[in-house]
Design a protein around this motif. Structure first.
Motif, PDB file in Angstrom:
ATOM      1  N   GLU A  47       0.838  -1.353   0.176  1.00 36.04           N
ATOM      2  CA  GLU A  47       0.072   0.035  -0.034  1.00 36.04           C
ATOM      3  C   GLU A  47       0.984   1.376   0.028  1.00 36.04           C
ATOM      4  N   ILE A  48       0.687   2.177  -0.837  1.00 33.47           N
ATOM      5  CA  ILE A  48       1.208   3.238  -0.819  1.00 33.47           C
ATOM      6  C   ILE A  48       0.329   4.606  -0.846  1.00 33.47           C
ATOM      7  N   PHE A  49       0.452   5.302  -0.252  1.00 29.77           N
ATOM      8  CA  PHE A  49      -0.403   6.731   0.127  1.00 29.77           C
ATOM      9  C   PHE A  49       0.248   7.941  -0.560  1.00 29.77           C
ATOM     10  N   SER A  50      -0.357   8.750  -1.314  1.00 29.78           N
ATOM     11  CA  SER A  50      -0.056   9.875  -2.006  1.00 29.78           C
ATOM     12  C   SER A  50      -1.139  10.885  -2.094  1.00 29.78           C
ATOM     13  N   TRP A  51      -0.957  11.999  -2.601  1.00 30.51           N
ATOM     14  CA  TRP A  51      -1.892  12.849  -3.070  1.00 30.51           C
ATOM     15  C   TRP A  51      -1.779  13.303  -4.610  1.00 30.51           C
ATOM     16  N   TRP A  52      -0.678  12.367  -5.288  1.00 28.77           N
ATOM     17  CA  TRP A  52      -0.741  12.698  -6.671  1.00 28.77           C
ATOM     18  C   TRP A  52      -1.707  12.193  -7.549  1.00 28.77           C
ATOM     19  N   THR A  53      -2.786  12.751  -7.867  1.00 23.67           N
ATOM     20  CA  THR A  53      -4.072  12.630  -8.814  1.00 23.67           C
ATOM     21  C   THR A  53      -4.260  13.624  -9.663  1.00 23.67           C
ATOM     22  N   ALA A  54      -3.340  14.537 -10.011  1.00 20.15           N
ATOM     23  CA  ALA A  54      -3.674  15.900 -11.111  1.00 20.15           C
ATOM     24  C   ALA A  54      -2.402  15.662 -12.055  1.00 20.15           C
ATOM     25  N   GLY A  55      -2.924  15.873 -13.416  1.00 21.74           N
ATOM     26  CA  GLY A  55      -1.780  16.194 -14.246  1.00 21.74           C
ATOM     27  C   GLY A  55      -0.669  15.090 -14.460  1.00 21.74           C
ATOM     28  N   GLY A  56       0.571  15.860 -14.279  1.00 20.34           N
ATOM     29  CA  GLY A  56       1.773  15.154 -14.715  1.00 20.34           C
ATOM     30  C   GLY A  56       2.092  14.256 -13.383  1.00 20.34           C
ATOM     31  N   GLU A  57       1.558  14.585 -12.144  1.00 18.82           N
ATOM     32  CA  GLU A  57       1.855  13.694 -11.181  1.00 18.82           C
ATOM     33  C   GLU A  57       1.405  12.456 -11.238  1.00 18.82           C
ATOM     34  N   ALA A  58      -0.010  12.685 -11.469  1.00 17.07           N
ATOM     35  CA  ALA A  58      -0.635  11.055 -11.867  1.00 17.07           C
ATOM     36  C   ALA A  58       0.001  10.295 -12.751  1.00 17.07           C
ATOM     37  N   ASN A  59       0.434  11.092 -14.117  1.00 15.47           N
ATOM     38  CA  ASN A  59       0.943  10.214 -15.035  1.00 15.47           C
ATOM     39  C   ASN A  59       2.051   9.718 -14.750  1.00 15.47           C
ATOM     40  N   GLY A  60       3.272  10.369 -14.028  1.00 13.07           N
ATOM     41  CA  GLY A  60       4.245   9.887 -13.188  1.00 13.07           C
ATOM     42  C   GLY A  60       4.064   8.622 -12.296  1.00 13.07           C
ATOM     43  N   LEU A  61       2.898   8.839 -11.725  1.00 15.71           N
ATOM     44  CA  LEU A  61       2.576   7.693 -10.651  1.00 15.71           C
ATOM     45  C   LEU A  61       2.081   6.405 -11.110  1.00 15.71           C
ATOM     46  N   ASN A  62       1.150   6.971 -12.529  1.00 15.50           N
ATOM     47  CA  ASN A  62       0.803   5.540 -12.975  1.00 15.50           C
ATOM     48  C   ASN A  62       1.979   4.836 -13.816  1.00 15.50           C
ATOM     49  N   ALA A  63       2.808   5.600 -14.341  1.00 15.35           N
ATOM     50  CA  ALA A  63       3.891   4.960 -15.011  1.00 15.35           C
ATOM     51  C   ALA A  63       4.826   4.120 -14.248  1.00 15.35           C
ATOM     52  N   LEU A  64       5.142   4.683 -13.135  1.00 15.28           N
ATOM     53  CA  LEU A  64       5.930   3.809 -12.039  1.00 15.28           C
ATOM     54  C   LEU A  64       5.276   2.793 -11.577  1.00 15.28           C
ATOM     55  N   ILE A  65       3.853   2.802 -11.200  1.00 15.92           N
ATOM     56  CA  ILE A  65       3.291   1.680 -10.729  1.00 15.92           C
ATOM     57  C   ILE A  65       3.428   0.645 -11.998  1.00 15.92           C
ATOM     58  N   LYS A  66       3.376   0.645 -12.928  1.00 16.81           N
ATOM     59  CA  LYS A  66       3.337  -0.287 -14.171  1.00 16.81           C
ATOM     60  C   LYS A  66       5.042  -0.871 -13.949  1.00 16.81           C
ATOM     61  N   THR A  67       5.894   0.200 -13.922  1.00 20.74           N
ATOM     62  CA  THR A  67       7.162  -0.429 -13.723  1.00 20.74           C
ATOM     63  C   THR A  67       7.447  -1.487 -12.679  1.00 20.74           C
ATOM     64  N   PHE A  68       6.900  -0.980 -11.418  1.00 18.85           N
ATOM     65  CA  PHE A  68       7.054  -1.733 -10.440  1.00 18.85           C
ATOM     66  C   PHE A  68       6.547  -3.131 -10.286  1.00 18.85           C
ATOM     67  N   ASN A  69       5.397  -3.238 -11.109  1.00 17.70           N
ATOM     68  CA  ASN A  69       4.646  -4.342 -11.276  1.00 17.70           C
ATOM     69  C   ASN A  69       5.231  -5.363 -12.200  1.00 17.70           C
ATOM     70  N   LYS A  70       6.001  -4.782 -13.037  1.00 13.17           N
ATOM     71  CA  LYS A  70       7.002  -5.515 -14.045  1.00 13.17           C
ATOM     72  C   LYS A  70       8.243  -5.941 -13.383  1.00 13.17           C
ATOM     73  N   GLU A  71       8.939  -5.334 -12.493  1.00 15.61           N
ATOM     74  CA  GLU A  71       9.985  -5.502 -11.728  1.00 15.61           C
ATOM     75  C   GLU A  71       9.962  -6.510 -10.587  1.00 15.61           C
ATOM     76  N   TYR A  72       8.630  -6.466  -9.850  1.00 17.79           N
ATOM     77  CA  TYR A  72       8.327  -7.167  -8.800  1.00 17.79           C
ATOM     78  C   TYR A  72       6.993  -7.708  -8.789  1.00 17.79           C
ATOM     79  N   PRO A  73       6.851  -8.938  -9.904  1.00 19.96           N
ATOM     80  CA  PRO A  73       5.738  -9.410 -10.198  1.00 19.96           C
ATOM     81  C   PRO A  73       4.904 -10.114  -8.888  1.00 19.96           C
ATOM     82  N   GLN A  74       5.875 -10.372  -8.067  1.00 15.44           N
ATOM     83  CA  GLN A  74       5.402 -11.025  -6.885  1.00 15.44           C
ATOM     84  C   GLN A  74       4.584 -10.268  -5.935  1.00 15.44           C
ATOM     85  N   GLU A  75       4.837  -8.658  -6.064  1.00 12.49           N
ATOM     86  CA  GLU A  75       4.092  -7.990  -5.334  1.00 12.49           C
ATOM     87  C   GLU A  75       2.791  -7.435  -6.104  1.00 12.49           C
TER      88      GLU A  75
END
Length: 433
Positions: A47-75
């Protein structure tokens, strides 16, 4: 992007975001971090908490979640980003969970006094071993690490460095009225007067979440006092009775005469939109505004421009987002995997171009960044570095809450003496040093 603190452990705030990976995860954790989350016992939920929900912040967050899922598929990432309130909504949820002994695996928190509120309350695990295993002391400036440390232990990893003293503008509006980006306060006020006479909103700001108003006041304060006295003010070495504080506050009230009347109904990004669509000329906001403009398809230089807030040309008001490991996290292994990504070169190079910020690591790939970010990187190395009150670096959360309330009162009453008295009371009740 934040505001208003809850009063837990001195009133801390939290949230999160996600970042990418680099290489296989190591088995090192923080110096006191639990390593009991083995394959047989871990929940595999992060679980990760943030207030990054607007514009580029949300874009960055979503892109990095995708990368995390790829690097750590067990999580499994559970994105607890909470919209609204400039971060206060997310922080309220987080504070309740921390009080109840149910923390997320990690959360976004500003370096400096905001982080220290949780450290002082005994809620965070030190991350000394992570810094050692990744060699972070060699690639993250000592000044930043100092803002994340107490008594020789470091408690969070920084993911970005934002700049809080940026004046954004619409180039077409300035060109139409034969104006240029202002460098002094007198030039700025003169241009605001011109724009108002032409029926254009001179200076857009949104303080629905109170972020815009506190940031505008602190920037006028920095422009008036200069970086040395500004720093001393937040260190408790200069009183709020200082004449420069009164001068800055009067200038702040003067600037409000040129703002949009609906400011209390707008969030920071909605004020940015006024500049984007040309209904306003200027907006003071951190460089996350750049990511917002770009998320709307605007091109830097031609469709949005920037300059340091007038009078702060050689100052860099820093805003640093970081992530730590709270005590009691159910999946410390997953949390540490996330922190490794946050701290990695690859992660920071992926996240920051989307968010609009610059990496705290000194080995960033410059070719990935646009003109604005390259300028910010250069300025960060040479300018006077000063903390932001509005974003949690300059003062403890309890003082910041009181100061935010005082600024809101000031906007309504226009009573400068009452405002300064409120700041003095806040400093007495919540010492700055």
């Amino acid at each position: 992007m934040k505001k208003k603190y809850l009063s837990l452990a001195g009133g801390a705030v939290l949230a999160l975001g996600v970042v990418t990976a680099c290489g296989a995860p190591s088995n090192n954790t923080g110096s006191n971090a639990s390593s009991s989350g083995s394959a047989s016992t871990t929940t595999h939920q992060v679980e990760i908490f943030s207030w990054w929900t607007a514009g580029g912040e949300a874009n960055g967050l979503n892109a990095l979640i995708k990368t995390f899922n790829k690097e750590y598929p067990q999580e499994k990432i559970v994105n607890e980003a909470v919209a609204g309130g400039g971060g206060s909504n997310a922080k309220a949820v987080l504070a309740s969970r921390m009080q109840a002994g149910d923390p997320p695996e990690t959360f976004q928190v500003h370096a400096g006094q905001e982080l220290m509120a949780w450290v002082n309350a005994g809620k965070m695990q030190p991350l000394d071993n992570l810094y050692k295993s990744m060699g972070l002391n060699k690639v993250i400036p000592a000044a930043i690490i100092n803002d994340l440390s107490k008594n020789g232990h470091v408690y969070a990893v920084p993911v970005d460095v934002g700049r809080g003293n940026v004046l954004w503008y619409n180039p077409a509006v300035l060109k139409k009225y034969h104006l240029t980006a202002p460098t002094t306060m007198s030039q700025f006020i003169s241009e605001l007067k011109t724009l108002k006479s032409k029926g254009v909103t001179p200076l857009a700001y949104g303080d629905k979440d109170q972020l815009g108003s506190v940031m505008l006041w602190e920037n006028v304060l920095l422009a008036t006092m200069g970086p040395q006295n500004y720093d001393k003010l937040w260190q408790g070495k200069i009183s709020f009775n200082n004449p420069q504080v009164k001068q800055a506050t009067n200038t702040f009230l003067e600037l409000l005469q040129y703002t949009n009347s609906n400011h209390s109904a707008l969030t920071w990004d909605e004020a940015d939109q006024m500049v984007a669509d040309g209904s306003a000329a200027f907006n003071l906001m951190g460089d996350w505004a750049k990511a917002y403009f770009q998320s709307k398809g605007l091109k830097e230089g031609s469709q949005f421009g920037w300059t340091a807030f007038p009078g702060t040309n050689n100052d860099f008001e820093y805003v640093i987002d970081s992530f730590g490991l709270p005590k009691g996290a159910k999946n410390p292994t997953g949390a540490m995997d996330f922190l490794k990504l946050v701290a990695s070169k690859q992660g920071q190079d992926e996240f920051n171009p989307l968010k609009g910020s610059i990496p705290p690591r000194t080995d960033a790939n410059m070719s990935l960044f646009d003109t604005y970010s390259k300028e910010a990187m250069s300025d960060f190395k040479k300018d006077s570095l000063v903390p932001s009150l509005a974003n949690g670096e300059a003062a403890n959360p309890a003082f910041e809450t009181a100061a935010t309330q005082a600024v809101t009162m000031l906007i309504s009453t226009k009573n400068v003496n009452e405002f300064i008295s409120a700041l003095n009371t806040a400093a007495e009740e919540n010492p700055l040093s």
